[in-house]
Scaffold this active site. Structure first.
Site, PDB file in Angstrom:
ATOM      1  N   LYS A  71      -1.199  22.014 -25.740  1.00  0.00           N
ATOM      2  CA  LYS A  71      -1.467  21.585 -27.018  1.00  0.00           C
ATOM      3  C   LYS A  71      -1.111  22.607 -28.000  1.00  0.00           C
ATOM      4  O   LYS A  71      -0.674  22.231 -29.126  1.00  0.00           O
ATOM      5  CB  LYS A  71      -2.773  20.996 -26.871  1.00  0.00           C
ATOM      6  CG  LYS A  71      -3.109  19.672 -26.256  1.00  0.00           C
ATOM      7  CD  LYS A  71      -4.329  19.384 -26.504  1.00  0.00           C
ATOM      8  CE  LYS A  71      -4.743  18.154 -25.444  1.00  0.00           C
ATOM      9  NZ  LYS A  71      -6.106  17.385 -25.993  1.00  0.00           N
ATOM     10  N   ASP A 108      -6.625  13.228 -31.503  1.00  0.00           N
ATOM     11  CA  ASP A 108      -8.003  13.391 -30.668  1.00  0.00           C
ATOM     12  C   ASP A 108      -9.298  13.082 -31.664  1.00  0.00           C
ATOM     13  O   ASP A 108     -10.343  12.624 -31.259  1.00  0.00           O
ATOM     14  CB  ASP A 108      -8.256  14.871 -30.115  1.00  0.00           C
ATOM     15  CG  ASP A 108      -7.486  14.859 -28.880  1.00  0.00           C
ATOM     16  OD1 ASP A 108      -7.393  13.903 -27.922  1.00  0.00           O
ATOM     17  OD2 ASP A 108      -7.010  16.040 -28.461  1.00  0.00           O
TER      18      ASP A 108
END
Ligand code: ATR
Length: 282
Positions: A71, A108
């Protein structure tokens, strides 16, 4: 469903990637919405991430999700970042644009907030301090979401204080870094408690936390979803707090990517939850 040359393609890139529940979730949606598409687990070593991302467009992919450990590494490997991905400092969703360039997004914070909205509709964290345990990647997404939603104070407790101090520098005065040992006292007057650490996860040590000072009106959210009902959630529910498990964040964070790649805004339904949860220990 049979994959053909006309199928739209996406997937999740991770190393390892077997643990990812995303193929199960996106596969469910592809069937539900009768889309000619496929969502694949893609095991890519860290050293090969650059080549893998560069190959997405060439291979006709619409995009991909990124999971551990990619990520943060993807930051320098996409052509453009959305403002929220820049704020979080990580990419979990990549969209291949018409010209083949890559847009790096992060869903997220969205997933976290949607999960709270659905799981604890009355939760008002603009009313008092939120307590966030952990200062890793998930914590950054949670803190961005809380800040954007108008939180007044975030008490950030992490085993390694330096990490939470660095986050406080990035986020400003809203984030108050506190020593890990003071976590029980930090719950005083809190409206929300979020565990973003790996403590309480299957195979990890338990989260040792005395909830006595946590107001009964506070909402407790554990990002750990394996097991689905963690000891923290059991203890919180047992004393009367509203609890929200971590599976919803996973499911909601998948929505923006699916919409971007396959063109339909998918819904998080009870049957999706049951399907994805069916291989988790509850
Ligand atoms: P994620 O991307 O899921 O947030 P991470 O970046 O690896 O994962 O962060 C893991 C978090 O769990 C960190 O806050 C970590 O604390 P440190 O920054 O001190 O490493 C926390 N954590 C992991 N094991 C822990 C333990 N035994 N005690 C306390 N905190 C722990």
């Amino acid at each position: 469903m049979i994959v053909t040359g006309a199928s739209q393609l996406a997937g999740v890139i991770g190393w390892p990637v077997q643990h990812s529940r995303s193929p199960r979730m996106h596969g469910f949606w592809l069937e539900r919405y009768r889309i000619d598409g496929a969502y694949l687990p893609l095991a890519v070593r860290p050293a090969n991430l650059k080549a893998a991302l560069a190959g997405l467009s060439a291979m006709g992919f619409e995009g991909c999700n990124l999971t551990v450990p990619h990520k943060e590494a993807a930051l320098g490997l996409v052509d453009e970042m959305t403002p929220i991905a820049t704020k979080i400092g990580a990419v979990n969703t990549v969209i291949v644009r018409k010209d083949g360039s890559l847009l790096g997004d992060n869903s997220d914070a969205f997933g976290f907030m949607e999960n709270l909205r659905v799981g604890a509709p009355g939760c008002d964290f603009t009313d008092g301090p939120a307590v966030v345990l952990g200062a890793g990647g998930s914590s950054r997404a949670v803190c961005v979401a809380l800040k954007e939603a108008g939180a007044v104070e975030i008490r950030l407790l992490n085993r390694t204080l330096e990490r939470s101090e660095n986050m406080a520098k990035a986020f400003g005065a809203i984030v108050q870094p506190l020593p890990w040992e003071t976590r029980a006292n930090a719950l005083d007057k809190a409206t929300l408690l979020v565990n973003t650490t790996s403590l309480g996860m299957d195979g990890q040590p338990p989260l040792d936390l005395d909830l006595s000072l946590l107001p009964l009106g506070a909402v407790v959210n554990d990002l750990v979803y394996s097991p689905l009902t963690t000891d923290l959630l059991t203890a919180a529910a047992g004393r009367g707090n509203i609890t929200v498990d971590g599976l919803g964040m996973l499911l909601h964070q998948g929505r923006p990517g699916f919409k971007a790649w396959f063109g339909i805004a998918p819904e998080v339904t009870d049957d999706l939850r049951t399907f994805v949860a069916s291989d988790l220990v509850s």
